[in-house]
Each structure stands twice: as structure tokens, then as C-alpha cells.
Design a protein around this motif. Structure first.
Motif, PDB file in Angstrom:
ATOM      1  N   GLY A  90       0.775  -1.386  -0.031  1.00 16.61           N
ATOM      2  CA  GLY A  90       0.109   0.000  -0.084  1.00 16.61           C
ATOM      3  C   GLY A  90       0.788   1.283   0.061  1.00 16.61           C
ATOM      4  N   CYS A  91       2.042   1.264   0.563  1.00 19.03           N
ATOM      5  CA  CYS A  91       2.871   2.302   0.803  1.00 19.03           C
ATOM      6  C   CYS A  91       3.931   2.417  -0.579  1.00 19.03           C
ATOM      7  N   GLY A  92       4.000   1.393  -1.180  1.00 22.85           N
ATOM      8  CA  GLY A  92       4.927   1.115  -2.409  1.00 22.85           C
ATOM      9  C   GLY A  92       6.348   1.259  -1.882  1.00 22.85           C
ATOM     10  N   VAL A  93       6.594   0.537  -0.665  1.00 27.76           N
ATOM     11  CA  VAL A  93       8.078   0.394  -0.504  1.00 27.76           C
ATOM     12  C   VAL A  93       8.248  -1.135   0.083  1.00 27.76           C
ATOM     13  N   SER A  94       9.459  -1.514   0.634  1.00 28.38           N
ATOM     14  CA  SER A  94       9.700  -2.936   0.963  1.00 28.38           C
ATOM     15  C   SER A  94       9.254  -3.297   2.184  1.00 28.38           C
ATOM     16  N   ASP A  95       9.089  -4.581   2.588  1.00 35.20           N
ATOM     17  CA  ASP A  95       8.776  -4.959   3.861  1.00 35.20           C
ATOM     18  C   ASP A  95       9.492  -4.296   4.850  1.00 35.20           C
ATOM     19  N   LYS A  96      10.826  -4.585   4.694  1.00 37.42           N
ATOM     20  CA  LYS A  96      11.826  -3.817   5.618  1.00 37.42           C
ATOM     21  C   LYS A  96      11.654  -2.534   6.080  1.00 37.42           C
ATOM     22  N   THR A  97      11.480  -1.603   5.175  1.00 38.51           N
ATOM     23  CA  THR A  97      11.269  -0.241   5.196  1.00 38.51           C
ATOM     24  C   THR A  97       9.890   0.008   6.217  1.00 38.51           C
ATOM     25  N   VAL A  98       8.833  -0.846   5.998  1.00 42.23           N
ATOM     26  CA  VAL A  98       7.544  -0.704   6.660  1.00 42.23           C
ATOM     27  C   VAL A  98       7.991  -1.127   8.031  1.00 42.23           C
ATOM     28  N   VAL A  99       8.661  -2.211   8.134  1.00 35.28           N
ATOM     29  CA  VAL A  99       8.927  -2.604   9.814  1.00 35.28           C
ATOM     30  C   VAL A  99       9.641  -1.394  10.515  1.00 35.28           C
ATOM     31  N   ILE A 100      10.754  -0.875   9.890  1.00 37.56           N
ATOM     32  CA  ILE A 100      11.509   0.171  10.311  1.00 37.56           C
ATOM     33  C   ILE A 100      10.473   1.476  10.716  1.00 37.56           C
ATOM     34  N   HIS A 101       9.689   1.727  10.009  1.00 38.50           N
ATOM     35  CA  HIS A 101       8.559   2.958  10.091  1.00 38.50           C
ATOM     36  C   HIS A 101       7.811   2.512  11.355  1.00 38.50           C
ATOM     37  N   LEU A 102       7.258   1.362  11.418  1.00 40.13           N
ATOM     38  CA  LEU A 102       6.596   0.820  12.317  1.00 40.13           C
ATOM     39  C   LEU A 102       6.993   0.856  13.849  1.00 40.13           C
ATOM     40  N   LYS A 103       8.128   0.578  13.656  1.00 38.73           N
ATOM     41  CA  LYS A 103       9.048   0.861  15.026  1.00 38.73           C
ATOM     42  C   LYS A 103       9.194   2.310  15.433  1.00 38.73           C
ATOM     43  N   GLN A 104       9.389   2.910  14.531  1.00 37.26           N
ATOM     44  CA  GLN A 104       9.228   4.539  14.773  1.00 37.26           C
ATOM     45  C   GLN A 104       8.176   5.225  15.440  1.00 37.26           C
ATOM     46  N   ILE A 105       7.117   4.430  14.887  1.00 36.86           N
ATOM     47  CA  ILE A 105       5.726   5.136  15.234  1.00 36.86           C
ATOM     48  C   ILE A 105       5.250   4.129  16.865  1.00 36.86           C
ATOM     49  N   GLY A 106       6.136   3.396  17.009  1.00 34.32           N
ATOM     50  CA  GLY A 106       5.774   2.539  18.295  1.00 34.32           C
ATOM     51  C   GLY A 106       5.021   1.608  18.300  1.00 34.32           C
ATOM     52  N   LYS A 107       4.691   0.929  17.029  1.00 37.81           N
ATOM     53  CA  LYS A 107       3.833  -0.427  16.990  1.00 37.81           C
ATOM     54  C   LYS A 107       4.530  -1.684  17.187  1.00 37.81           C
ATOM     55  N   ASN A 108       4.026  -2.516  17.815  1.00 38.13           N
ATOM     56  CA  ASN A 108       4.528  -3.814  18.039  1.00 38.13           C
ATOM     57  C   ASN A 108       3.244  -4.673  17.704  1.00 38.13           C
TER      58      ASN A 108
END
Length: 287
Positions: A90-108
Motif C-alpha cells: 500500500g505504501c509502495g516500499v519494501s517490507d523492511k522499510t515498513v518494519v523500520i517505520h512501524l518501530k518509529q511510530i511505536g507499533k508492536n
């Protein structure tokens, strides 16, 4: 930097009109070994002929699109059950990039929590009263080493996979009802104390626990307990902790418990599924 030094030499020899093969030989004669490979020199000479004299490597891989954390947070909170791959697509990026940003916004990532029923406030209060009584008795008598407990568990051939969600730290996972039992199942009954397992039995396929079966297991358990932990049987009084299932509270079972001289501890409703309010209430006892 080492490769850049050789590329400068390649460009110099190219501008002098030296062939790729001759350039390779000269570089290896000066620096020794095989620091220059003819295929590599050919590659750079072809690049120079095209008018490109940039000696730096081109970045490899697909360039990543930046993800707006606020947008990602809104997408996740709208549907926390989305997978990493779905969010990445949905964001047009790789899985790894999404995981990095999910950690940045504090999602577990948390799995759904199995619950048998939703407890009422009366159920919760009963649990609190019961737990306080048990804790006080343990503080006065030290009863943990005297407790014998049991549980039955269906082993299913078809198990539902719980879905995971991206949540904030401390945010509880969504609850989901347990899957209904299928005809393909096997019931296991386990009895144990703080010292380890005392008795374990597998019922026949499709067979369930009745008061008669439970009384037979009580008898077998006490015989094994006397053999494995004689001190508990001879010098102390075992305390039975079991839930409020119908076979456990039947009159036939009550008679058997009197025969075996087993005292039953009070059991609050759905005690294993400790609610957050109960956890915070009893936190000071375990700290």
C-alpha cells in the motif's frame, strides 16, 4: 578508495589510447598480483567511450520511497490486522522499510488473546475476593508446595491461526473466541505440583471427562503422588486446586474427595484468564 585509485589509472590509460588488455598488464606489473581484471577494465573503457567518466559506483537496488509516519499510523490504526506485506504494498516500499517505520511510530505486533467468556463486574469482584483469600492463606501457611492441580486440554487436528496486529506499547490485543471443537480431537488430562508432573493420561478419541472418569483419575493421581512425593502425602495435607467444571463439582466427585481426604481450594471464575485490572491489583504481591 582502493578501487577508485585503479579507476583513475584506467581513465588515464584510456585517454592515452592504451588498450584494455595493455592497461590490465601495466597495472598488475606495478601493483602485483591480479588487482586488475581485464573484464573490469573493458567495462570501464566502454563506459568512458559512452562519455560517462563518473568513477563512482551506481547505487544498487530499488530506490526506496519515503514513508510518512503519520499516514502509516492512520493506515495501521484503521485496520491493525494488516500484514507487513500488505502495508508495504500500500505504501509502495519494501517490507523492511515498513518494519523500520512501524518501530518509529511505536507499533508492536501482538497475537489475539484467547478468552472463553467476557467477565462481568461481579465475576471480577469474585475473583479479587478469592485471590486475596488465597494470598493471605499462603502468607500465613505457605501453601504453594502443597497444591496439586490439574487441567484438561483438547488436542485438535485443526487449529485456528490467530491473526496479529500492530499496536502501541501497552495496548491490549483484540480478543477472539476459541474455535469450536471438531469431531477430530483427543483429550489429555495432566496433574502436577510445584515439584513437577504427577500424572498424565490421554482419553480415547472422542471420550470426554465425566464424574466417574474424574474420580478414577483422582485415585490414580493420589497413588502416584504417594510414590513420587511421599512427604506431601504423609507429612502434609495436599490441597487440590481445580476449576468449576461439572465433573469436578458433581456429588460423586465430592464423595471421592472426602474419601481421599483432599481439601479443595476456592477457585474464582475463569481464573487462568487474568484480566488487566486484576493484574494491576495483584502486582504489588509479586514485585
Amino acid at each position: 578508495m582502493e578501487n577508485l585509485k585503479y579507476r583513475i589509472i584506467y581513465e588515464y590509460e584510456f585517454r592515452r589510447g592504451t588498450s584494455a588488455a595493455e592497461t590490465t598488464r601495466r597495472v598488475n606489473d606495478v601493483y602485483g598480483g591480479h588487482v586488475a581484471k581485464e573484464n573490469t577494465v573493458h567495462f570501464w573503457f566502454q563506459r568512458f567511450r559512452s562519455g560517462n567518466f563518473d568513477l563512482q559506483n551506481k547505487p544498487r537496488g530499488r530506490p526506496e520511497t519515503q514513508v510518512d509516519n503519520e499516514v502509516l499510523k492512520a493506515i495501521v490504526e484503521a485496520d491493525p490486522s494488516q500484514t507487513t506485506s500488505e502495508l508495504a504494498a500500500g505504501c509502495g516500499v519494501s517490507d523492511k522499510t515498513v518494519v523500520i517505520h512501524l518501530k518509529q511510530i511505536g507499533k508492536n505486533k501482538k497475537l489475539e488473546r484467547w478468552v472463553p467468556h467476557e467477565l462481568t463486574e461481579a465475576n471480577r469482584q469474585t475473583r479479587v475476593d478469592c485471590c486475596v483469600t488465597l494470598l493471605n492463606r499462603h502468607n500465613n501457611e505457605g501453601i504453594l508446595n502443597r497444591i496439586i492441580t490439574c487441567d484438561e486440554k483438547w488436542i485438535l487436528y485443526d487449529n485456528r491461526k490467530r491473526s496479529a496486529q500492530w499496536l502501541d506499547p501497552g495496548q491490549p490485543a483484540k480478543s477472539c473466541l476459541k474455535r469450536k471443537l471438531t469431531p477430530k480431537k483427543l483429550l489429555v488430562s495432566v496433574w502436577w505440583t510445584s515439584a513437577g508432573i504427577v500424572h498424565c493420561s490421554f482419553l480415547k478419541s472422542g471420550q470426554t471427562i465425566t464424574a466417574d472418569v474424574y474420580c478414577q483419575q483422582l485415585q490414580t493421581m493420589m497413588e502416584k503422588l504417594a510414590a513420587k512425593q511421599p512427604r506431601l502425602v504423609n507429612r502434609s495435607t495436599p490441597l487440590l486446586l481445580h476449576d468449576n467444571a461439572r465433573p469436578h463439582t458433581a456429588q460423586h466427585t465430592a464423595t471421592k474427595l472426602e474419601e481421599l481426604q483432599l481439601e479443595c481450594l476456592r477457585y474464582p471464575p475463569y481464573s487462568p484468564d487474568l484480566a488487566p485490572t486484576d493484574y494491576h491489583f495483584f502486582g504489588s504481591y509479586f514485585d
